[in-house]
Scaffold this motif. Sequence first.
Motif, PDB file in Angstrom:
ATOM      1  N   CYS A 149      -5.907   0.242   7.095  1.00 50.31           N
ATOM      2  CA  CYS A 149      -5.717   0.726   5.716  1.00 50.31           C
ATOM      3  C   CYS A 149      -6.882   1.654   5.343  1.00 50.31           C
ATOM      4  O   CYS A 149      -8.045   1.246   5.365  1.00 50.31           O
ATOM      5  N   GLY A 150      -6.534   2.901   4.993  1.00 48.95           N
ATOM      6  CA  GLY A 150      -7.562   3.889   4.648  1.00 48.95           C
ATOM      7  C   GLY A 150      -8.357   3.509   3.413  1.00 48.95           C
ATOM      8  O   GLY A 150      -9.560   3.788   3.320  1.00 48.95           O
ATOM      9  N   HIS A 188      -2.099  -4.035   5.067  1.00 49.20           N
ATOM     10  CA  HIS A 188      -1.849  -3.582   6.438  1.00 49.20           C
ATOM     11  C   HIS A 188      -3.162  -3.242   7.122  1.00 49.20           C
ATOM     12  O   HIS A 188      -4.105  -2.760   6.494  1.00 49.20           O
ATOM     13  N   CYS A 199       0.839  -1.198   0.000  1.00 52.09           N
ATOM     14  CA  CYS A 199       0.000   0.000   0.000  1.00 52.09           C
ATOM     15  C   CYS A 199       0.877   1.252   0.000  1.00 52.09           C
ATOM     16  O   CYS A 199       1.989   1.245   0.514  1.00 52.09           O
ATOM     17  N   ALA A 233      -4.210   0.571  -1.191  1.00 48.70           N
ATOM     18  CA  ALA A 233      -4.751  -0.717  -0.729  1.00 48.70           C
ATOM     19  C   ALA A 233      -4.178  -1.936  -1.458  1.00 48.70           C
ATOM     20  O   ALA A 233      -4.848  -2.960  -1.579  1.00 48.70           O
ATOM     21  N   ASP A 287       0.394   3.795   1.698  1.00 48.99           N
ATOM     22  CA  ASP A 287       0.321   4.408   3.021  1.00 48.99           C
ATOM     23  C   ASP A 287       1.719   4.787   3.532  1.00 48.99           C
ATOM     24  O   ASP A 287       2.631   3.962   3.515  1.00 48.99           O
TER      25      ASP A 287
HETATM   26 CO    CO Z   1      -3.413   1.169   3.038  1.00 47.99          CO
END
Ligand code: CO
Length: 209
Positions: free
Chosen positions: A100-101, A97, A41, A66, A43
Amino acid sequence: MDIKKIFENNKEWVEERISTDPEYFRNLSDGQSPKILYIGCSDSRVSAEELMGVGPGDAFVHRNIANMVPNTDLNSMSVINYAVVHLEVDHVVVCGHYYCGGVKAAMQSSDLGILNPWLRDIRDVYRTHRDKLNAIEDEEERYKRFVELNVQEQCVNVIKTADVQRAIRKRGLTVHGWVFDIHSGKLIDLKIDFDAILDNIMEIYRLDD
Ligand code: CO
């Protein structure tokens, strides 16, 4: 963070590397032969090399929101082709993870404009595993399981490609599903049963030479 500090950090990093190995950068410029393709990801809290304890040259890295492997995404498909066919990596890792947004956004019903088609592939994972996920009452546990199942489905998407199927048959390439737990810093191997998945999907997705 002061953007100028980055260049100071870089200077220090170069000096530190050269102090332990004067040929470090000369060797790096000779080429790459990483053994791992890491798909993770974007992130900012999930840094690919750092969490695996590896350095430059060790992993071919692809990151997006994602850790998705959409089959019409030229970017991820090109990365898989280059890593598997040309670099001949031995392992493909999909690493998701917790917290995860992207996965969180797919669990909500907001119209997020250009992000909608990207999130739709994540929603498809929810639909595929709806009964299992809906049966989990605790929302955080359901969210975590969704993250894990998304990793599993993206591994399946990796295996659906002809390049990966050929490399599995011809030279024993292996595919792994991992989750990074931001809360503890631990990397978790989901130990996905790929033999069972392969048996299950090959009836439909098999691509022979
Ligand atoms: Co994520």
